[in-house]
Design an enzyme around this catalytic site. Structure first.
Site, short mmCIF file in Angstrom:
data_model
loop_
_atom_site.label_atom_id
_atom_site.label_comp_id
_atom_site.label_asym_id
_atom_site.label_seq_id
_atom_site.Cartn_x
_atom_site.Cartn_y
_atom_site.Cartn_z
N LYS C 76 0.87 -1.19 0.00
CA LYS C 76 0.00 0.00 0.00
C LYS C 76 0.90 1.23 0.00
O LYS C 76 1.94 1.25 0.69
CB LYS C 76 -0.88 -0.03 1.25
CG LYS C 76 -1.86 1.13 1.37
CD LYS C 76 -2.78 0.94 2.59
CE LYS C 76 -3.78 2.08 2.73
NZ LYS C 76 -4.67 1.88 3.90
N SER C 151 -9.68 2.34 3.33
CA SER C 151 -8.80 3.09 2.47
C SER C 151 -7.88 2.21 1.62
O SER C 151 -7.25 2.71 0.70
CB SER C 151 -7.95 4.07 3.28
OG SER C 151 -7.12 3.38 4.18
N SER C 175 -9.93 -0.10 7.46
CA SER C 175 -9.38 0.05 6.11
C SER C 175 -8.74 -1.17 5.49
O SER C 175 -8.36 -1.12 4.32
CB SER C 175 -8.37 1.20 6.09
OG SER C 175 -9.04 2.42 6.28
#
Lengths: 96, 490, 489
Positions: C76, C151, C175
């Site tokens: 990420k 997210s 998330s």
């Protein structure tokens, strides 16, 4: 609404965020809704309850030995700097 | 010039920021050495790069604890780091890691000695750990400032006093006491020019007898003892003027301008900052157990007050002398050393202690001052000084001659005996020789002799001077006195 | 190759069915082909990935390989990667090349894994739909008109589309788990303090945790062990040994006590979603587990609590982005104030600014006690609720998200609507307990996830409970039709 224009402006100022004239009512609306949402906490029965600052209670801060472990790498670190001169980070003049 | 004139009372509190002399920073492993090239001692953590985290330096904690113990304060078994949020270019994270509600050191006290010899106890509200900010440089850049973050992250101990001081002199005495203490504890080098010992003064005035404190102004970053006194005195006078002129003192931050000798309001100072303190979630509470604190207590050196008290007791010195001699650990150690050398195997006598005190606090201190040297750099070490003092106590030389010998020792680096020998400065203690000198002088000055014998007592000094001159200053003064009296009497 | 789990890939690499270089090459091609539609990646590190893969092949050939050598993954874009752009999904860091590796990245590099690239995410991890990214929204591979969740939307979409076999991710309010649920993949948020936060760009320091989005619990177990552990550079990192998570995956579940949170099985939960959860619970009963109703009365206050604590911490964490030392800087600032306000005003997106302002407000003079302190007390209540529950049961099972994936743009007008997506996941972050989401079926052809939570440091148990379910079902092996073929058009 829970927050007025002046409050939005002073919050934005404290947080150093520029807001256009058009943005002010938009943030006023959403921030007020969020403040209303968190208002639900008022009713919670928290007398005598300690605030929880860390998710893992009972742990204490670790301390490291007083040893210099870093060397001068300012050239590497300043590669990302927007404005540097003579190894100093430049900003508009700071008036004391 | 005290405000105690005209019915005004001054109230002063001091906030001292002492840079702790750790090798590395409080939350990162960067070096803390002074004067390095810009940003050469600022790593990712100090630069507040995305993703970095603080880790606490154990030596900074130890130093804070030492201070707390030395001022008799409660060392908090649990203290918390908090974020003080504000924007400034020398503050890379946009917040300073400090301590707010739970500082590491709670209430303590420090005694100061006033000019009239009395003691006053000054309260210390708290002392807490925090990180220093970087520096802004303005020279050479017309419209910009250059930021150097070498200093960002250096550990500071912020020491806050109660508003217990009532004059600029008291404030200076307290400041000096703290300065001495942190150097004794070896937690701060006290270098005010380099900024490792900084002082902010909170000053207000009120009518004598008033219950509430007046509005205070904060004078920031004064970097010498002299300036502290001047700045406070100026500010007190300014505030009194304002009030007597019908105005109100504004709560604000002011800077002292040493060139103009005045304080002025900080430019572009906006509304009071809302620091939005909250416990730093990247750090856990600092927990110190009694064992740890006890260990540190055991390592405390003899503190200034203890040392001074010991000097008063053991050597019958005045409080004043003792205070001067203990103003630094090194000076106290030097003095102790001189006394021990003088005394040899025996216990030092009060005369020996007093003699040593006079010389260390007198001629030696003056010489160090004149040449801008620390006691550790003295050109005359304790052994050599003791060697000189021994020659006074055993009457080899007079006190007056000793001063000349001292000068020669200071410039030549030789010891007392060598100089006394080479310059032939031995005192004349042979009664016969002195009598002969007296006889000569009396014979050469019949007029004065007659005048003296007819009642002009003041001429005694004349004869003393003449005999001294004749003997090259070496006649033992006490013996000279006795013998001269007898002979003049006829 | 794209249909193999990480565990299968590991076996096949060793069996030399293909090389790490071939595997990496194939995945990089899939990524490139998927980008115009999915937009799951912000940066693809093609050259360095192939270089790492070649090194891995050499290690495999020399018999010097570890269990993870040569296995590809995506990070990420919140994890700092040395020499590689690290944007956190924001214009503020669009020009930022990190000079260092996050601890997580260091550890997985050392284990021989191959980094394919940096995945797209909601800006500064603030969002539940991956629509706030400066780099445009990520699309759900199951239906590209829909959001993947957030997210960690990029990581979830990448694994769901099998363009990366596994991806790191972070979870502050859900998330990892919520996008895993919406994308039909497995997502684990470990206990707070289990995984180092050093190099993981901070959003809310007392809530953030690094974790994984994977195809299965087994895959997560393999990599979680390598990325966990004490880090002296993170003061909140816990010094506790890391178990071998793979070794306990198959432990039998007889006697397992599963708690059902009464407060969550009520109104607000879609009936179809509830049915799937109950079906899954039936599977557990078959495996020997017992179901127990538990009450966590403070849990419904999770969302308001979170929306005080998280913004407060983020308002402070994001103060460092000021245009001075790195990142976006406004052009021609007329003075210092202008530099700050415009760099931040122009560099941050609306959701980030919103949260910074909320945080600034709740910490400000006069409001601290009523909001921040109050929220921290409610947090304590929630924590106590979890503790009490875990005295009665071993794990808690419930829905991960209130519904399936929603349309891109459907909830962007009303932040509160968006925030309520995290209603089931936030509690675990507030209490610091671990949670895993695994797929448990489909509603209207869209994936549904089930969440399993445990007490602190119960990752091994969670992975075991998840794995046993995944041995009885195959939801986790389903691939969206558009991504099921080897070569993507």
């Amino acid at each position: 609404m829970s927050l007025n224009r002046d409050q939005i402006n002073s919050i934005a100022h404290l947080a150093r965020l520029s807001l256009t004239e058009a943005e002010i009512p938009v943030y006023q609306d959403s921030l007020s809704k969020i403040v209303d949402l968190v208002g639900q906490l008022d009713a919670a029965p928290t007398q005598g309850v300690e605030p929880m600052a860390h998710p893992l209670p009972g742990l204490a801060q670790r301390m490291r030995p007083d040893v210099v472990t870093e060397k001068d790498q300012h050239e590497l670190y300043q590669r990302n700097a927007p404005q540097v001169e003579a190894a100093l980070y430049l900003v508009p003049k700071v008036i004391e | 010039m005290s405000a105690a004139n005209n019915g005004w009372e001054t109230v002063i509190g001091l906030e001292i920021h002492a840079q702790l002399q750790t090798k590395s920073k409080i939350f990162s492993g960067s070096a803390t050495a002074y004067g390095s090239s810009p940003n050469s001692q600022a790593n990712l953590v100090d630069l507040a790069y995305p993703g970095v985290l603080p880790v606490l330096n154990k030596e900074a904690v130890r130093m804070a604890v030492k201070f707390g113990l030395a001022v008799g304060a409660q060392v908090a078994p649990r203290s918390v780091f908090a974020r003080k949020n504000y924007f400034y270019p020398d503050l890379p994270k946009g917040y300073q890691i400090s301590q707010y509600e739970l500082p590491i050191v709670a209430k303590g006290t420090l005694d100061i000695l006033l000019d009239d010899g009395s003691r006053k106890t000054i309260g210390i509200t708290r002392a807490h750990l925090e990180e220093d900010a970087g520096k802004s440089l303005h020279e050479g850049l017309p419209k910009q400032s250059g930021i150097d973050l070498n200093r960002a992250g250096t550990p500071l101990l912020e020491i806050v006093s109660e508003p217990d001081m009532r004059s600029a002199k008291e404030a200076v005495a307290y400041l000096k006491k703290v300065h001495t203490l942190v150097r004794y504890l070896e937690i701060c080098d006290g270098n005010m020019q380099e900024g490792s010992f900084r002082c902010d003064a909170n000053v207000s005035v009120r009518r004598v007898g008033a219950e509430k404190f007046g509005t205070r102004a904060e004078i920031k970053n004064i970097n010498s003892f002299r300036f502290v006194e001047k700045a406070i005195n100026y500010e007190v006078a300014r505030q009194i003027d304002v009030i007597e002129g019908g105005g109100k003192v504004v709560q604000e931050t002011r800077l002292y301008d040493p060139d103009k000798g005045e304080t002025r309001s900080m430019r572009s100072k906006e509304e009071a900052n809302d620091y939005r303190y909250f416990p730093d979630p990247d750090l856990l509470p600092v927990e110190l157990d009694p064992g740890y604190i006890g260990e540190i207590k055991a390592t405390l050196p003899e503190l200034p007050d203890e040392k001074a008290a010991r000097f008063v007791l053991a050597y019958d010195l005045s409080q004043y002398d003792a205070t001067v001699l203990t103003s630094s650990k090194e000076l106290g150690a030097y003095y102790d050393d001189v006394v021990k050398q003088l005394a040899g195997d025996k216990l030092p006598s009060k005369e020996q202690a007093k003699l040593a005190a006079n010389w260390v606090a007198g001629s030696l201190a003056a010489a160090l001052n004149e040449h801008n040297l620390e006691i550790t750099e003295s050109r005359i070490d304790a052994k050599k000084l003791a060697g000189l003092l021994v020659r006074i106590t055993d009457n080899t030389i007079s006190g007056k001659i000793a001063k000349d010998v001292f000068e020669a020792m200071w410039s030549d680096g030789k010891d007392a005996d060598a100089i006394i020998e080479s310059k032939g400065l031995k005192q004349i203690t042979d009664t016969g020789a002195i009598e002969k000198a007296i006889d000569d002088v009396m014979a050469k000055n019949p007029g004065q002799l007659a005048d003296y014998r007819s009642g002009k007592d003041k001429l005694f000094g004349f004869f003393v001077g003449q005999v001294m001159k004749a003997t090259g200053g070496k006649a033992n003064p006490a013996q000279l006195n006795d013998l001269l009296k007898k002979k003049l009497a006829g | 190759m794209h249909t193999f789990t990480l565990a299968e890939l590991a076996k096949k690499l060793r069996a030399k069915e293909f090389s790490a270089t071939e595997l990496t090459g194939a995945l990089l091609d899939r990524i490139d082909a998927s980008q115009p539609t999915l937009n799951a990646f912000i940066t693809v590190t093609r050259d360095s990935a192939l270089a790492q893969a070649r090194q891995a092949d050499a290690a495999l050939a020399a018999g010097k390989a570890g269990p993870l050598t040569g296995l590809p993954l995506a990070h990420k874009d919140i994890f700092c990667t040395q020499g590689v752009k690290t944007s956190c999904g924001s214009k503020m860091l669009d020009n930022f090349v990190s000079p260092y590796d996050a601890t997580v990245v260091e550890k997985l590099n050392a284990a021989g894994m191959v980094t394919l690239g940096k995945t797209n995410m909601d800006e500064f991890a603030m969002g539940s739909s991956n629509e706030t990214s400066w780099y445009g929204p990520v699309r759900n591979p199951w239906d590209t008109q829909l959001v993947p969740g957030g997210s960690s939307g990029g990581s979830a979409a990448a694994v769901a589309a099998r363009i990366a076999p596994i991806a790191t991710a972070t979870d502050t309010g859900g998330s990892i788990r919520q996008p895993a649920s919406l994308c039909g993949v497995t997502g684990i948020k470990p206990t707070y303090g289990r995984v180092s936060r050093f190099g993981m760009i901070a959003f809310a320091s007392s809530l953030d945790q690094g974790g994984l989005i994977s195809q299965s619990a087994e895959d997560a177990a393999m990599v979680l062990e390598a990325m966990s552990g004490f880090d002296p550079r993170d003061s909140t990192s816990v010094d506790a040994p890391v178990p071998n998570y793979v070794a306990t995956l198959d432990a039998p579940l007889t006697g397992l006590k599963i708690g059902l949170i009464s407060e969550f099985f009520g109104k607000g939960l879609d009936a179809n979603v509830e049915k799937l959860i109950r079906d899954a619970l039936a599977v557990y009963e078959k495996l020997g587990a017992k179901l127990v109703d538990v009450k966590l009365p403070a849990l419904p206050l999770s969302v308001p609590t979170y929306y005080v604590v998280a913004p407060a911490e983020c308002s402070s964490n994001l103060a460092r982005f000021d245009g001075v030392r790195y990142g976006y800087r406004a052009q021609d600032p007329k003075d210092l104030m202008d530099l700050y306000k415009r760099s931040r005003g122009e560099g941050f997106g609306a959701e980030v600014k919103r949260r910074i302002m909320v945080g600034t407000y709740v910490l400000s003079a006069g409001y601290y006690d009523a909001y921040y302190l109050k929220a921290q007390r409610v947090r304590q209540l929630i924590n106590q609720d979890f503790k009490r529950a875990f005295e009665q049961v071993d794990v808690l099972i419930g829905p991960t998200a209130p519904d399936v994936a929603f349309g891109i743009g459907a909830k962007t007008d009303d932040p509160i609507q968006m925030y309520l997506n995290d209603i089931y996941t936030i509690g675990a972050n507030l209490a610091g307990v671990p949670g895993i989401s695994i797929p448990c079926g489909f509603v209207r052809d869209l994936p549904v996830g089930m969440q399993i939570c445990g007490p602190h440091f119960a990752e091994a148990k969670l992975l075991n409970v998840a794995h046993k379910y995944q041995q009885e079902t195959d939801w986790h092996r389903r691939i969206p039709a558009a991504y099921s073929k080897e070569k993507l058009s």
